[in-house]
Every structure is written in structure tokens, then in C-alpha cells.
Design an enzyme around this catalytic site. Structure first.
Site, short mmCIF file in Angstrom:
data_model
loop_
_atom_site.label_atom_id
_atom_site.label_comp_id
_atom_site.label_asym_id
_atom_site.label_seq_id
_atom_site.Cartn_x
_atom_site.Cartn_y
_atom_site.Cartn_z
N CYS A 182 -28.67 -2.17 9.51
CA CYS A 182 -28.52 -3.06 10.68
C CYS A 182 -27.65 -2.47 11.78
CB CYS A 182 -27.92 -4.40 10.21
SG CYS A 182 -26.15 -4.31 9.92
N CYS A 239 -21.44 -3.15 4.23
CA CYS A 239 -21.73 -3.43 5.63
C CYS A 239 -20.89 -4.64 6.06
CB CYS A 239 -23.22 -3.74 5.80
SG CYS A 239 -23.61 -4.30 7.48
N GLN A 289 -6.15 -6.03 -10.26
CA GLN A 289 -5.97 -6.29 -8.83
C GLN A 289 -6.09 -4.98 -8.05
OE1 GLN A 289 -2.55 -9.36 -8.13
NE2 GLN A 289 -2.08 -8.25 -10.02
N ASN A 290 -6.13 -3.88 -8.79
CA ASN A 290 -6.15 -2.56 -8.15
C ASN A 290 -7.57 -2.22 -7.70
OD1 ASN A 290 -3.48 -2.50 -8.96
ND2 ASN A 290 -3.92 -1.33 -10.83
N PRO A 336 8.96 -2.87 -15.38
CA PRO A 336 10.37 -2.46 -15.40
C PRO A 336 11.30 -3.48 -14.74
CG PRO A 336 9.01 -0.83 -14.27
CD PRO A 336 8.15 -1.99 -14.56
N SER A 371 3.64 -7.80 -9.55
CA SER A 371 4.82 -8.59 -9.14
C SER A 371 4.51 -10.08 -9.24
CB SER A 371 5.19 -8.23 -7.70
OG SER A 371 4.05 -8.47 -6.85
N HIS A 420 -10.05 -7.47 -6.69
CA HIS A 420 -9.89 -7.20 -5.25
C HIS A 420 -10.86 -6.14 -4.77
CE1 HIS A 420 -5.50 -8.86 -5.44
NE2 HIS A 420 -6.39 -9.81 -5.30
N1 APR Z 1 4.75 0.27 -15.02
C1 APR Z 1 4.65 -1.09 -14.94
N2 APR Z 1 4.98 -1.80 -13.83
C2 APR Z 1 5.46 -1.11 -12.78
C3 APR Z 1 5.60 0.30 -12.78
C4 APR Z 1 5.22 0.98 -13.97
N3 APR Z 1 5.34 2.31 -14.07
N4 APR Z 1 6.10 0.69 -11.58
C5 APR Z 1 6.25 -0.43 -10.84
N5 APR Z 1 5.88 -1.51 -11.56
C6 APR Z 1 5.84 -2.92 -11.16
C7 APR Z 1 6.83 -3.31 -10.12
O1 APR Z 1 8.07 -3.70 -10.74
C8 APR Z 1 6.14 -4.51 -9.47
O2 APR Z 1 6.47 -5.72 -10.14
O3 APR Z 1 4.58 -3.11 -10.57
C9 APR Z 1 4.67 -4.21 -9.68
C10 APR Z 1 3.95 -3.83 -8.40
O4 APR Z 1 3.95 -4.97 -7.60
P1 APR Z 1 3.19 -4.95 -6.18
O5 APR Z 1 3.55 -3.71 -5.46
O6 APR Z 1 3.44 -6.28 -5.58
O7 APR Z 1 1.66 -4.80 -6.57
P2 APR Z 1 0.69 -5.92 -7.12
O8 APR Z 1 1.43 -6.91 -7.97
O9 APR Z 1 -0.45 -5.22 -7.72
O10 APR Z 1 0.21 -6.65 -5.78
C11 APR Z 1 -0.78 -7.65 -5.97
O11 APR Z 1 -0.96 -7.94 -3.63
O12 APR Z 1 -0.66 -6.61 -1.89
C12 APR Z 1 -1.63 -7.35 -2.54
O13 APR Z 1 -3.93 -7.03 -2.86
C13 APR Z 1 -2.69 -6.44 -3.05
O14 APR Z 1 -3.56 -6.20 -5.28
C14 APR Z 1 -2.37 -6.32 -4.52
C15 APR Z 1 -1.69 -7.64 -4.80
#
Ligand code: APR
Length: 247
Positions: free
Chosen positions: A151, A128, A102-103, A215, A190, A120
Site C-alpha cells: 500500500c 505496515c 515483555q522483551n 537483584p 521492575s 510487546h
Molecule cells: N537479572 C535479573 N534482573 C535484573 C538484572 C539481571 N541481571 N539486571 C537488572 N535487573 C532488573 C532490574 O532490577 C529491574 O527491576 O530488571 C528490571 C528491569 O526493569 P525495566 O528496565 O523497567 O524493564 P522492564 O521491567 O522489562 O520494563 C517493562 O516497560 O518500558 C516498558 O515496554 C517496556 O517492556 C518494557 C516494560
């Protein structure tokens, strides 16, 4: 911090196909704040949800472009984390391996992962905003955002904004990877944002073993056969090393 259970190693060794979904947590150890972390500096007053949208770009293209320029700078200075590296090694030791992220930071590719499914998009590419095609980054000029050489439309990052569709190719290959796998690892996400979060459900419906590395607790923790409470940077290198040990 969780140690890797031997039965998980056995499950991975016997797996036919492993699919991994990563979220911003795996890049947290590269110094890139997770989505739910507070933003810093001049961006502290904004929420990503208020900047990563077509509406924000329409109403203030320069602010959105500058926010991505700040994030691109952060990403280009970051290094892949031990978790990124471990996943690249695991892909070489397992019989079938799919990586969905998702990154948008491209750190999996910089760690050596191949065929990454960029669910994503990727912040290091521009497209563009009119033709929706990827465009070579133009030389820095005085127009912000820069214009499409074909364009004249404004350029934007090649990422999926809130409310936008997942690129069809990524959607399909991720769905296939979730359907076909017998082990699904959810790492550093998350599991709040769909349709990515739905991939775990597809894998479970198809009888896959669900593994979570985080975590914190998430909505899928209770569904995981192996819920490892810890960081990607601590757990994944153990997993990758254990897979390399002679049986
Ligand atoms: N190792 C593993 N997990 C971790 C670590 C780590 N060192 N540090 C934090 N986390 C976990 C957190 O506990 C959390 O559950 O990573 C998760 C990050 O969650 P979000 O910030 O919600 O990111 P993500 O799940 O990638 O969001 C999904 O939502 O905002 C949109 O498009 C955006 O791609 C993103 C999508």
C-alpha cells in the site's frame, strides 16, 4: 547472591503448570540495556518513553526508525544469556510451562524456547503502519522508513508502543497462563508497566506461588513467597540444574 531454597525446588517439582514473565533484566546479561538504564551514544539525550510512541513516529518517523535500527543491530550482535538458556531447559523438565516476555529482542527463541508469548511484539519484525500487518523486511533502499510494497504506507517495527494495545492473542494467552499456573516466576522486570505487571496479581488471586528473581526490590517483592535477590544469569542455571538432579 541468593542460593536456590530447596523448598522452591520441591514446589517446582510438584507443580502442575509454571508460568514465567520476563523483563529486560534477563537480557541485561546479554549486553542489552534495560529500559530504565540510561541510553548511550547519540541516543543518550532521548528517553525510550519519548521514542517508543505513535506520536514520536508520526512527528519524526526517520528518528524512530533509526533508533530501532540501532537497537536491532545491538540485538543481532547479542547472544542469549545463561538465564535465557536455563529457561529453555526448564521448559523441557517441567510438566506444564508457559513463557511470557515483555522483551522484544527474540533472545528467548534464540536460546531454544518455544511458543514464547511476545507481550510487546518483536523488534526483528516490521509491520505496515497503515494495514497493521507484518511485512517482509525490504532490501535496504533510500527511503527511511521503507514503504509497504502493498500500500506504500511507512513500515514500523512490530512492537507495542506506549499507549498502544497489547496484541489480542498475546493478551489472552498470557492471561490464561497466569490464571492456570500454580507457580508464577517474575524474572528481571521492575513490575511497573501494566497490563504485564497485572499478570502477577492474576496468578496470586488464583492461588499460585509467586517467585521473583531480581537483584533489586520491586512492588511485587513483598508479595513473593520466594524473593530471590540476584541475577537471572546466576540463579536460573542453579534452578534448572537442581530440577535435573535425581529426587
Ligand atoms: N537479572 C535479573 N534482573 C535484573 C538484572 C539481571 N541481571 N539486571 C537488572 N535487573 C532488573 C532490574 O532490577 C529491574 O527491576 O530488571 C528490571 C528491569 O526493569 P525495566 O528496565 O523497567 O524493564 P522492564 O521491567 O522489562 O520494563 C517493562 O516497560 O518500558 C516498558 O515496554 C517496556 O517492556 C518494557 C516494560
Amino acid at each position: 547472591m541468593a542460593r536456590v531454597p530447596p523448598q522452591l525446588i520441591e514446589t517446582l517439582r510438584q507443580s502442575r503448570e509454571v508460568t514465567v514473565l520476563t523483563g529486560s533484566g534477563i537480557s541485561a546479561e546479554s549486553g542489552i540495556p534495560t529500559f530504565r538504564d540510561a541510553q548511550t551514544g547519540i541516543w543518550a539525550e532521548f528517553r525510550p518513553e519519548d521514542l517508543a510512541t505513535p506520536e514520536a513516529f508520526a512527528s519524526n518517523p526517520r528518528r524512530v526508525w533509526d533508533w530501532y535500527a540501532w537497537r536491532r543491530e545491538m540485538v543481532s550482535e547479542a547472544q542469549p544469556s545463561p538465564g535465557h538458556g536455563a529457561l529453555a531447559r526448564m521448559a523441557r523438565t517441567l510438566s506444564g510451562f508457559n513463557l511470557i516476555t515483555q522483551n522484544v529482542d527474540g533472545l528467548h527463541q534464540r536460546a531454544g524456547s518455544k511458543d514464547v508469548i511476545e507481550y510487546h511484539g518483536n523488534i526483528m519484525r516490521d509491520k505496515c503502519s497503515v494495514e497493521d500487518v507484518v511485512v517482509e523486511r525490504p532490501a535496504p533502499g533510500d527511503e527511511v522508513p521503507p514503504r509497504c510494497p502493498a500500500c506504500g504506507g511507512m513500515l514500523r517495527p512490530d512492537v507495542v508502543w506506549f499507549g498502544e494495545a497489547i496484541p489480542a492473542a498475546a493478551l489472552e494467552s498470557a492471561q490464561l497462563a497466569a490464571e492456570r499456573c500454580d507457580v508464577f516466576l517474575s524474572i528481571g522486570t521492575s513490575s511497573l508497566v501494566y497490563p504485564a505487571a497485572g499478570l502477577m496479581e492474576i496468578a496470586l488471586r488464583n492461588g499460585a506461588t509467586l517467585v521473583e528473581i531480581n537483584p533489586a526490590q520491586t512492588p511485587v517483592t513483598k508479595l513473593a513467597e520466594f524473593a530471590l535477590t540476584g541475577t537471572a544469569g546466576a540463579i536460573l542455571p542453579q534452578l534448572s540444574a537442581a530440577l535435573l538432579e535425581p529426587e
